[in-house]
Design a protein around this motif. Structure first.
Motif, mmCIF file in Angstrom:
data_model
loop_
_atom_site.group_PDB
_atom_site.id
_atom_site.type_symbol
_atom_site.label_atom_id
_atom_site.label_comp_id
_atom_site.label_asym_id
_atom_site.label_seq_id
_atom_site.Cartn_x
_atom_site.Cartn_y
_atom_site.Cartn_z
ATOM 1 N N THR A 22 25.475 -6.451 -29.929
ATOM 2 C CA THR A 22 25.396 -5.047 -29.469
ATOM 3 C C THR A 22 24.747 -4.103 -30.465
ATOM 4 O O THR A 22 24.216 -3.065 -30.076
ATOM 5 N N SER A 23 24.770 -4.426 -31.754
ATOM 6 C CA SER A 23 24.388 -3.457 -32.784
ATOM 7 C C SER A 23 23.016 -2.846 -32.532
ATOM 8 O O SER A 23 22.867 -1.631 -32.422
ATOM 9 N N TYR A 24 21.983 -3.691 -32.410
ATOM 10 C CA TYR A 24 20.631 -3.167 -32.269
ATOM 11 C C TYR A 24 20.314 -2.757 -30.832
ATOM 12 O O TYR A 24 19.430 -1.928 -30.607
ATOM 13 N N ILE A 25 21.031 -3.314 -29.878
ATOM 14 C CA ILE A 25 20.895 -2.847 -28.487
ATOM 15 C C ILE A 25 21.281 -1.364 -28.436
ATOM 16 O O ILE A 25 20.594 -0.535 -27.818
ATOM 17 N N MET A 26 22.385 -1.033 -29.102
ATOM 18 C CA MET A 26 22.863 0.364 -29.082
ATOM 19 C C MET A 26 21.908 1.291 -29.820
ATOM 20 O O MET A 26 21.766 2.456 -29.449
#
Length: 1165
Positions: A22-26
């Protein structure tokens, strides 16, 4: 959110929760303005990756259509293309200009195009430089869909790459000017091997579905042509962005009618390429206000509220965005240290250890030193480990997981801290993150930790050996490509001799690496690390290098060849053969099929001396007039002189500022001329190496130079990319004449032996002869037309003739095209010799003064010395493909027709040759007990020769046209022949009376096969297959099999079925008794046929038990009939095999290729 989008998200929720990080998606969704910081924190506090993904999807389900689109684009950008594909059908319809980021500049369309093209993301802290971005965009608009170059140039670290990436973040520019997409290539400082790898990667990216070729290009010329075709056909109206170009020669590989944006420190790099050129200077770096803006973003303050020291810091940073970012990252962590960091910069106490680096940039040294000093002690050690990273290489996190013995998440946390401090950069165009250093940072770390580098490389190898095994490396592992590209580099840098030799002298390593990246990089490594590899055994090193060079064209193809089988074709004294033999014997015990080429000792090696004096491609080599010395030059910018007999080096001169393309001795051997990409021609003293004179009147690179043969009035001819030839009078030290006529680059020029004519060959496909006295064109020969009639593929024949050389009497001329050398008779325009041996493009050919030898040089880094007598003899008398074979009492006897239509009887195991007759033979055969030879000729006559006494029997009734096939029956009493007259003759030759003619085929009989019980099986150009009784002459079966020529047939061992293959691209299996069609093998495309068989299948044969089948086509293949599996492939030197002869026990095989090379193969026991 639309119901369709919501349902699609719910349907694939489980797969998304299982796979995404999720980190870079967010990060993407926050920049799109569809997710808040507080929502990001709620996701982050979840304990596991899957729970964080579930929380994010729960939030998206409560949002609008733009959130769905933002999430979809984020998946694409982060490399989750398979997951994005699941959501594609649910994308709601909105305006293409919605979904912009917070700056209002990036649409979903732009984000997708740039992601697919590999364009880097914006840096962590970004400020726009609108004036410069607009200037780049205006130049790109000026290209107006036509080929051309836009150059962004400026000092190191001034932000050129960021500006180039920002310029294409514009919807109207991409949609209007580059609808075919944008393709980013990080180039950097490269040698030929590195550039080839960049080109291979780009071609793979552009041809992701392998629709144009199933193998990687093997050299830069081939890669350039592949790129041209891909850009023209698959990606028209697209933009190629070349980041960080150092050398002009690199651009030539991309000079093929593309639209190109490039960044460089040197705006003159485009001088060597053609087309419109526009420049955008970025010389000053950041202005004061932009620098302050970056600092304000880092420390989260308004620009007006920055302390007074901020202005001084910007001044000390000297306009470099990289340095400002380094200081800004420090101040973000320590906001009260403005005065301290300013003082550190001003004091310059962190000096570079030595000033030999490519960059000389004090401000960066200061900022880097400060940043590193502020790290925790453990983080300093991790950052020191990054000193061994290569420039322009993006490293997967998994590599550093191995180096540091950590989990992926731990490593990513450490690296993210470096990214946040601008000490490292991250590329997020994939599921795994890839990290890299700016060139400036690599230089800094290399200098700072120079004394530790060997130990750091050794640490990398030690950790690799702990966590990875070569045989377990798999392409689906994220770090696989890194190890294949850089494992040898780390070993060499660690001075690990034993490990490097074990790696490089391993067939397993060669197979694995060439299968992934082709042979060129591996050949380069043998040259690069030769000084280490030779310490074990220089002969072993030479064995492996020669093996790679001669088999490179095979090692780059798909399906990948069996490397053990290739090794078995090497000379028996070779280390490659010894390894292959050992491996083959082990695998034979496990049921694997391998073949020994038992007559390979009789194949002559035509080259007499092979030397490697250069560290890069050799472009030219020439003899001195007395034949005692050889001069050579190449891509390493040097001129080398060495002894012709031994290869001992006499001179080495750094001759030019760019690649040296040609060199020539004067007639009296006093001078050597050189010419170069730098547009200059230089004259050197051939003994001392002193520079005598420089000529610089050509406007483009100078490709060739040659002195007249008469030393009393010395002239020098030169040819250039400016399409002109120039004649220089050395007594006047000026240009005497300029010769006009070629319409493209002049590649080569040569004076005739009497100096009356000058021959020139050009990229326009012509060979021109000029009158030296008047400087007028005497004759123009369209050489391209000669090559269009050859068997070579015409796809990459843009440059036909690379070079030429006159024979001493002026009657013959030698020319080179691609990797082959041809000798032509100028009076008859007939080819009298054709020799192969080089892996890559041949750049020069030259006869020795006495005409007994000739010299060639090539991109494969070799210079070869050939014996003209061997070459001409080898080319003049070669076997045709009409042969007969008898397997008799453990002997293999081959009866062959040569190209001058003489008969040869060859003992396959000893190589002994008996020349039988000088008749004009068109086909031949041996009797079963080797007592008689039968042969037919072009006039239709048939003769039988008794081997014991030479007595000849002749048929009274011959054929009306040329005899094409002939064969004795098993008892030797009857001779059967077929002809172009479409008849089959059965001659009981002992009675000399009984003749039976089998006449029913409407066209020429392609071939026939004798069966048991006096039956004969024939097939024809008329598409039919017939079964005859040769005693009565009647047809017993008549099968109308195909619409086109029947190329080959075979009957099953039990006689119940037969197969037929045709020019209509079908293969069929038939029932012999009733003619029923049992199987129709689906027609395949020409590309599939070439991939499977190397061309048409021209012959095949079943094993006695019916379980195996051998087929002939472009090469030989063995098959498991039950499973359809390919058991082995044997690659011949030539192609287009016509027939395969098989021993009764199915263990020995004989064929002849289109070069006339005889192959006697035996299954390895």
């Amino acid at each position: 959110m639309d119901a369709k989008a919501r349902n699609c998200l719910l349907q694939h929720r489980e797969a998304l929760e299982r796979d995404i990080k999720t980190s870079y998606i967010m990060d993407h969704m926050i920049s799109d303005g569809v997710l808040t910081i507080s929502e990001e924190e709620k996701v982050k506090i979840e304990p596991t990756q899957q729970q964080r993904a579930a929380m994010l999807i729960k939030m998206i389900l409560k949002k609008d259509n733009y959130s769905y689109i933002s999430f979809y684009n984020a998946l694409l950008h982060e490399g989750y293309k398979d997951l994005a594909a699941l959501l594609h059908s649910g994308i709601p319809v909105v305006s293409s200009y919605n979904g912009k980021d917070s700056d209002g500049g990036i649409t979903s369309y732009v984000r997708t195009v740039l992601c697919e093209g590999g364009v880097p993301q914006r840096p962590v802290v970004f400020v726009t430089r609108k004036k410069l971005v607009n200037a780049i965009q205006q130049k790109l608009f000026k290209l107006n869909g036509e080929p051309g170059w836009v150059t962004v140039y400026g000092m190191a670290g001034c932000g050129k790459s960021v500006l180039a990436a920002e310029a294409v973040r514009d919807h109207s520019l991409l949609e209007g000017c580059f609808p075919g997409g944008v393709h980013w290539v990080s180039v950097g400082k490269q040698d030929k091997s590195g550039l080839l790898m960049k080109l291979q990667n780009l071609c793979t990216r552009l041809d992701h579905d392998d629709s144009f070729s199933q193998r990687l290009p093997l050299n830069i010329e081939e890669a350039k042509d592949r790129l041209r075709i891909l850009m023209l056909r698959k990606h028209p109206r697209s933009l190629l962005i070349l980041d960080d170009i150092w050398d002009s020669w690199v651009l030539k590989a991309f000079d093929n009618q593309c639209q190109i944006l490039l960044t460089t420190r040197d705006k003159s790099v485009t001088d060597s390429v053609m087309g419109p050129k526009y420049v955008v200077p970025v010389e000053s770096g950041l202005g004061k206000e932009k620098g302050l803006e970056i600092l304000s973003l880092f420390v989260n303050m308004k620009k007006a509220d920055l302390p007074e020291q901020a202005h001084s810091i910007i001044r000390e940073c000297k306009g470099s965005p990289l340095v400002v970012s380094l200081i800004g990252a420090l101040l973000r962590d320590f906001p009260n240290r403005w005065e301290y960091y300013l003082r550190q910069l001003q004091n310059k106490q962190f000096k570079r250890i030595r000033k030999s680096s490519s960059y000389d940039y004090e401000a960066l040294d200061e900022a880097m030193s400060i940043s590193v000093e502020m790290l925790r002690e453990d983080m300093k050690n991790y950052y020191t480990d990054l000193s061994i990273l290569q420039k322009d290489v993006k490293v997967p996190a998994q590599v550093l997981c191995i180096l540091w013995d950590m989990e992926t998440e731990e490593v990513e946390d450490i690296l993210q801290e470096f990214v946040n401090k601008s000490l490292l950069f991250c590329d997020r165009n994939g599921k795994s993150f890839r990290y890299y250093l700016h060139d400036l940072q690599v230089d800094f770390l290399t200098e700072k930790n120079r004394n530790q580098l060997q130990d750091l490389h050794k640490k990398m190898i030690t950790q690799f050996q702990r966590h990875r095994q070569l045989h377990t490396l798999s392409p689906d592992q994220e770090d696989c490509m890194y190890w294949y590209n850089f494992l040898a580099c780390h070993m060499a840098s660690a001075n690990m001799h034993k490990e490097l030799c074990a790696l490089m002298f391993s067939l397993d390593w060669i197979k694995a690496k060439t299968e992934l990246v082709g042979p060129a990089h591996l050949i380069h490594e043998f040259v690069e690390y030769r000084h280490i590899l030779d310490e074990k055994d220089c002969t072993v090193c030479e064995n492996f290098q020669e093996f790679l060079s001669l088999n490179g064209h095979l090692l780059g193809r798909q399906p990948f060849p069996n490397i053990v089988q290739l090794g078995l074709c090497e000379p028996e004294a070779s280390e490659v053969y010894q390894q292959a033999k050992l491996r083959a014997k082990q695998e034979v015990d496990n049921g694997r099929l391998y073949l020994e080429w038992i007559n390979k000792k009789t194949i002559k090696n035509l080259s007499r001396l092979v030397v490697r004096p250069h560290t890069d491609a050799v472009y030219h080599a020439c003899f001195s007039e007395d034949g005692q010395r050889i001069a050579s030059c190449g891509a390493d910018k040097t001129l080398q002189v060495f002894k012709a007999e031994t290869g001992e080096k006499l001179l080495e001169i750094k001759a030019h500022e760019d690649e040296v393309l040609c060199c020539a001795f004067s007639t009296d051997d006093r001078f050597i001329a050189t010419c170069s990409v730098d547009k200059k021609v230089k004259i050197w003293n051939s003994v001392t190496g002193e520079l005598v004179h420089t000529c610089d009147e050509h406007s483009e690179q100078v490709n060739c130079c040659h002195f007249t043969c008469n030393s009393h009035h010395l002239l020098l001819a030169t040819g250039s990319n400016d399409c002109f030839l120039k004649l220089w009078d050395l007594n006047q030290k000026g240009c005497r004449n300029t010769l006009f006529g070629h319409t493209n680059s002049v590649n080569h020029c040569r004076f005739s032996p009497d100096d009356k004519l000058l021959a020139s060959c050009s990229a326009d496909g012509t060979l021109k002869l000029w009158d030296v006295k008047s400087a007028n064109e005497r004759r123009s020969i369209n050489v391209k037309q000669c090559f269009l009639n050859s068997e070579e593929s015409q796809d990459d024949m843009e440059v036909i003739v690379k070079c030429c050389s006159w024979f001493a009497d002026g009657t013959r001329i030698m020319v080179a095209a691609k990797n082959r050398i041809f000798l032509w008779n100028m009076d008859s325009c007939l080819k009298v010799a054709d020799c192969r041996g080089h892996l890559s493009w041949v750049h020069s050919v030259m006869f020795s003064p006495d005409g007994s030898l000739f010299l060639t040089s090539s991109d494969d880094q070799t210079i070869r010395l050939w014996e003209i007598e061997k070459v001409c003899k080898n080319s003049a008398v070669v076997l045709k493909q009409e042969v007969d074979v008898v397997f008799h009492e453990n002997e293999v006897m081959v009866l062959a027709v040569d190209n001058i239509k003489h008969l040869q009887l060859i003992n396959g195991k000893t190589g002994q040759i008996d020349y039988l007759t000088e008749a004009q033979v068109s086909c031949c055969c041996l009797s079963p007990h080797l007592e008689y030879v039968a042969f037919g000729d072009e006039d239709g006559a048939i003769k039988i020769l008794e081997l014991l006494n030479g007595k000849i029997f002749q048929s009274r009734i011959g054929h009306k046209k040329a005899v094409r096939h002939i064969q004795f029956t098993a008892d030797g009493e009857t001779l059967v022949s077929s002809s172009d007259d479409s008849a089959i003759q059965v001659w009981n030759w002992r009675s000399e009376k009984q003749y039976i003619f089998l006449q029913a085929h409407q066209e020429t009989v392609k071939d026939f096969r004798l069966l048991k019980n006096s039956r004969l099986f024939s097939w024809s150009f008329d598409g039919t297959v017939k079964v005859w009784n040769i005693i009565t002459g009647k047809i017993e079966k008549d099968f109308d099999c195909h619409q086109a020529t029947v190329l080959s047939c075979d009957i099953s061992p039990d006689g119940t079925k037969f197969s037929s293959a045709s020019a209509d691209k079908t293969a069929k299996i038939w029932n012999v008794s009733n003619g029923e069609l049992l199987h129709l093998c689906a027609p395949i495309s020409a590309e599939e046929g070439v991939a499977t068989h190397g061309g048409w299948v021209t012959d095949l044969c079943f094993s006695p038990d019916g379980k195996m089948l051998v087929s002939a086509g472009g090469y030989l293949k063995w098959w498991n009939v039950v499973t359809g599996e390919s058991l082995q492939t044997f690659y011949t030197n030539g192609t287009n095999l016509k027939k395969i002869h098989v021993s009764p026990d199915f263990r020995t095989y004989v064929t002849v290729d289109n070069l006339g090379i005889l192959y006697i193969l035996q299954i390895l026991e």
